[in-house]
Enzyme design. Structure first.
Site, PDB file in Angstrom:
ATOM      1  N   ASN A  60       0.845  -1.192   0.000  1.00 60.45           N
ATOM      2  CA  ASN A  60       0.000   0.000   0.000  1.00 60.45           C
ATOM      3  C   ASN A  60       0.881   1.243   0.000  1.00 60.45           C
ATOM      4  O   ASN A  60       1.866   1.303   0.741  1.00 60.45           O
ATOM      5  CB  ASN A  60      -0.876  -0.006   1.265  1.00 60.45           C
ATOM      6  CG  ASN A  60      -1.613   1.301   1.481  1.00 60.45           C
ATOM      7  OD1 ASN A  60      -2.586   1.599   0.793  1.00 60.45           O
ATOM      8  ND2 ASN A  60      -1.141   2.110   2.432  1.00 60.45           N
ATOM      9  N   GLU A  61       0.542   2.208  -0.821  1.00 56.15           N
ATOM     10  CA  GLU A  61       1.267   3.496  -0.868  1.00 56.15           C
ATOM     11  C   GLU A  61       2.773   3.281  -0.726  1.00 56.15           C
ATOM     12  O   GLU A  61       3.413   3.798   0.196  1.00 56.15           O
ATOM     13  CB  GLU A  61       0.707   4.469   0.189  1.00 56.15           C
ATOM     14  CG  GLU A  61      -0.747   4.806  -0.089  1.00 56.15           C
ATOM     15  CD  GLU A  61      -1.300   6.027   0.641  1.00 56.15           C
ATOM     16  OE1 GLU A  61      -0.658   6.531   1.580  1.00 56.15           O
ATOM     17  OE2 GLU A  61      -2.399   6.480   0.256  1.00 56.15           O
TER      18      GLU A  61
ATOM     19  N   TYR B  46      -7.457  11.699  -2.163  1.00 58.15           N
ATOM     20  CA  TYR B  46      -8.318  12.239  -1.110  1.00 58.15           C
ATOM     21  C   TYR B  46      -8.667  13.697  -1.418  1.00 58.15           C
ATOM     22  O   TYR B  46      -7.817  14.444  -1.922  1.00 58.15           O
ATOM     23  CB  TYR B  46      -7.598  12.189   0.245  1.00 58.15           C
ATOM     24  CG  TYR B  46      -7.561  10.789   0.834  1.00 58.15           C
ATOM     25  CD1 TYR B  46      -8.655  10.278   1.514  1.00 58.15           C
ATOM     26  CD2 TYR B  46      -6.436   9.980   0.694  1.00 58.15           C
ATOM     27  CE1 TYR B  46      -8.635   9.001   2.052  1.00 58.15           C
ATOM     28  CE2 TYR B  46      -6.407   8.695   1.232  1.00 58.15           C
ATOM     29  CZ  TYR B  46      -7.516   8.212   1.909  1.00 58.15           C
ATOM     30  OH  TYR B  46      -7.506   6.950   2.444  1.00 58.15           O
TER      31      TYR B  46
ATOM     32  N   GLU C  14      -8.481   3.849  -2.450  1.00 58.24           N
ATOM     33  CA  GLU C  14      -8.717   4.790  -1.341  1.00 58.24           C
ATOM     34  C   GLU C  14      -9.179   6.111  -1.933  1.00 58.24           C
ATOM     35  O   GLU C  14      -8.505   6.668  -2.803  1.00 58.24           O
ATOM     36  CB  GLU C  14      -7.448   5.022  -0.509  1.00 58.24           C
ATOM     37  CG  GLU C  14      -7.135   3.878   0.426  1.00 58.24           C
ATOM     38  CD  GLU C  14      -5.938   4.138   1.349  1.00 58.24           C
ATOM     39  OE1 GLU C  14      -5.699   5.301   1.727  1.00 58.24           O
ATOM     40  OE2 GLU C  14      -5.260   3.150   1.678  1.00 58.24           O
TER      41      GLU C  14
ATOM     42  N   GLN D 239     -13.213   5.676   5.120  1.00 58.78           N
ATOM     43  CA  GLN D 239     -13.296   4.270   5.422  1.00 58.78           C
ATOM     44  C   GLN D 239     -14.705   3.954   5.914  1.00 58.78           C
ATOM     45  O   GLN D 239     -15.506   4.867   6.027  1.00 58.78           O
ATOM     46  CB  GLN D 239     -12.257   3.889   6.465  1.00 58.78           C
ATOM     47  CG  GLN D 239     -10.824   4.179   6.001  1.00 58.78           C
ATOM     48  CD  GLN D 239      -9.747   3.503   6.878  1.00 58.78           C
ATOM     49  OE1 GLN D 239     -10.017   2.694   7.747  1.00 58.78           O
ATOM     50  NE2 GLN D 239      -8.486   3.881   6.636  1.00 58.78           N
TER      51      GLN D 239
HETATM   52  O1  AHR Z   1      -7.048   5.946   4.978  1.00 58.92           O
HETATM   53  C1  AHR Z   1      -6.078   6.472   5.831  1.00 58.92           C
HETATM   54  C2  AHR Z   1      -4.673   6.378   5.250  1.00 58.92           C
HETATM   55  O2  AHR Z   1      -4.582   7.162   4.109  1.00 58.92           O
HETATM   56  C3  AHR Z   1      -4.264   5.010   4.777  1.00 58.92           C
HETATM   57  O3  AHR Z   1      -3.775   4.227   5.817  1.00 58.92           O
HETATM   58  C4  AHR Z   1      -3.174   5.317   3.808  1.00 58.92           C
HETATM   59  O4  AHR Z   1      -3.047   4.348   2.805  1.00 58.92           O
HETATM   60  C5  AHR Z   1      -3.555   6.688   3.262  1.00 58.92           C
HETATM   61  O5  AHR Z   1      -2.520   7.567   3.264  1.00 58.92           O
END
Ligand code: AHR
Length: 513
Positions: free
Chosen positions: A192-193, A261, A316, A365
């Site tokens: 992840n990331e 995001y 995400e 989430q």
């Molecule tokens: O969703 C919160 C965080 O955001 C996750 O753990 C990460 O993958 C992202 O930076």
């Protein structure tokens, strides 16, 4: 006034009115893709009160539960037909040692959740708990495996533990831990990331180790059809996608990830409630960038994979604000307002309209973290405006996309403009035509006319999500302030559907017999 001048004036007024109406055409394109239900996926990380004191209260809790998971949450997620659930992270995934989360709970080693508040993780919620929960939810599990601080062997063992039928060391261990049948987990995130919390790697370095993990987890050929998702870029990092598409052979990859995001400023994210229209406008500007990011990552993918064998998975996405006052900053607990409904509705329309390549997505989430669908406080649980949008959009799950064409009117604030309206449409296997519309304009209603000619739609029914103020939200004392209402304020004549979309509202219309 002379009669002729009166006519001119009337004509001008009419033109002005017509100019304000948005004309949308919906096309029945035989070659249009299906909107995968997995676009409506969710995400549960070991973060703050997502798992512990969220989903999982333990089987000795007074809160009604099934094997420790709250039954009210299970019921709510079934009602939105949750198609898949991503777990255990996020950043937590690249610290997680899965073998510490199996076997008798009281014997499980603890660890420090270093990314999220430095709290002790007691591993009481582990692989069995998660996979049994997915079975209960009838949702596909999506496991995000540890690449950053794990080993290739640990990863391959995890796949063997969850999927191998019998006669292997891990299948034997699973049996000893009380589960004979494999769960057959299809969806696997490989880290992840990786550009950040997954190990601060360059994509060139990650592409190499990705191949190593992707090779040994299938041990030969991919006969179980595992779906391997490479940890993707953030936002506009097109180089990341380019290198993965260029360097990883198609036999080792099924999808590339992407995270985005809606954050107005990482240093000053602004409040989740009580924000100004200026902040709202900025949030929407960030959220709508999803369209550009998805479009451009797809363009890169097209270059290396014109046959569309590799999917884009936005694993995400969502709004991210300051935490609620008095809560642990590492827990990312935020309220959820009509702004979040706008983000959800517009983003899901973007994914629907790109469903030829976007096959899965996971809002961040599910419970008590970031743009949550569900918030809990003790035994109380509330459903957020975001939850209601997911509920309204279930009509699009696995339905055939109906491409739309229109020029959106503008939502203007302080001299800057955004498209006010977003739309997507689909036709379900049941023959029902569905149209979802979002008006993000905080001030103005917008009149739309949708041309459904030749689509055999005679009658429609509608639902709406709206509220008096953009900052409105549900609370534990007033849990139903925002809820889905019937929408009847439209007309359908000669294949033309007309309505006025109220400011900051989400509307879904479906045909009826
Ligand atoms: O969703 C919160 C965080 O955001 C996750 O753990 C990460 O993958 C992202 O930076």
């Amino acid at each position: 006034m002379k009669i002729s001048s009166l006519f001119i004036l009337l004509f001008m007024c009419q033109s002005l009115l017509l100019a304000q109406e948005t004309r949308i055409t919906v096309n029945a394109d035989q070659n249009a893709p299906e909107i995968s239900k997995h676009i409506y996926g969710h995400f549960a990380e070991h973060l703050g009160r997502s798992i512990y004191d969220g989903f999982y209260v333990g089987d000795t809790s007074a809160i009604p539960n099934k094997d420790g998971v709250r039954t009210d949450i299970i019921k709510a997620l079934k009602e939105i037909k949750i198609p898949n659930l991503r777990w255990p992270g996020g950043c937590f995934a690249d610290t997680y040692q899965w073998k510490n989360g199996i076997g008798p709970q009281e014997e499980r080693p603890t660890m420090v959740n270093s990314w999220w508040g430095g709290v002790t993780e007691d591993n009481s919620f582990g692989t069995h708990n998660f996979l049994n929960l997915c079975e209960e939810l009838e949702a596909e599990p999506f496991i995000s495996g540890n690449v950053g601080s794990g080993t290739v062997k640990d990863f391959a063992d995890w796949v063997q533990y969850t999927n191998h039928p019998k006669g292997s060391p891990m299948a034997q261990l699973r049996k000893e831990n009380g589960r004979e049948e494999p769960w057959n987990v299809k969806y696997w995130g490989i880290g992840n990331e990786m550009w950040g919390c997954g190990g601060n790697m360059t994509v060139e370095y990650y592409a190499n180790i990705y191949k190593q993990y992707a090779t040994f987890m299938i041990a030969g050929e991919n006969k179980d059809n595992l779906y391997r998702i490479a940890a993707g870029a953030t936002g506009d990092d097109y180089h990341w996608t380019e290198v993965l598409m260029r360097d990883v052979p198609k036999s080792l990859i099924e999808a590339v990830g992407l995270h985005h995001y809606a954050v107005i400023d990482w240093e000053e994210k602004g409040p989740a409630t009580g924000y100004t229209e200026e902040i709202y406008f900025k949030s929407m500007k960030e959220a709508l960038k999803m369209d550009e990011f998805v479009t451009k990552h797809i363009e890169v993918m097209e270059k290396y994979d014109p046959k569309k064998e590799i999917d884009l998975v936005v694993d995400e996405w969502g709004g991210w604000y300051e935490v609620e006052e008095g809560t642990n900053p590492g827990f990312l607990y935020q309220q959820n307002t009509m702004r979040d409904a706008m983000i959800a509705g517009a983003t899901l329309n973007i994914f629907n309209n790109h469903s030829e390549r976007v096959k899965m997505a996971n809002i961040a989430q599910t419970v008590n973290v970031l743009q949550a669908q569900i918030l809990t406080e003790g035994e109380k649980m509330i459903l957020t405006p975001t939850y209601h949008v997911f509920k309204m959009y279930t009509v699009h799950h696995d339905a055939k996309l109906l491409p739309v064409a229109f020029d959106s009117p503008e939502y203007t604030f302080n001299g800057e403009s955004l498209p006010a309206i977003s739309v997507s449409a689909s036709k379900g296997g049941n023959g029902v035509t569905n149209i979802s519309l979002v008006n993000i304009d905080a001030q103005k209603e917008h009149k739309v006319e949708i041309d459904l000619e030749g689509m055999d739609v005679k009658k429609m029914q509608g639902q709406i999500l709206r509220s008096g103020k953009i900052q409105d939200h549900n609370t534990f004392d007033n849990p139903n302030k925002i809820s889905i209402k019937d929408f009847k304020d439209f007309s359908l004549k000669n294949g033309k559907l007309s309505m006025v979309l109220p400011p900051f509202s989400v509307v879904v219309l479906s045909s009826t017999r």
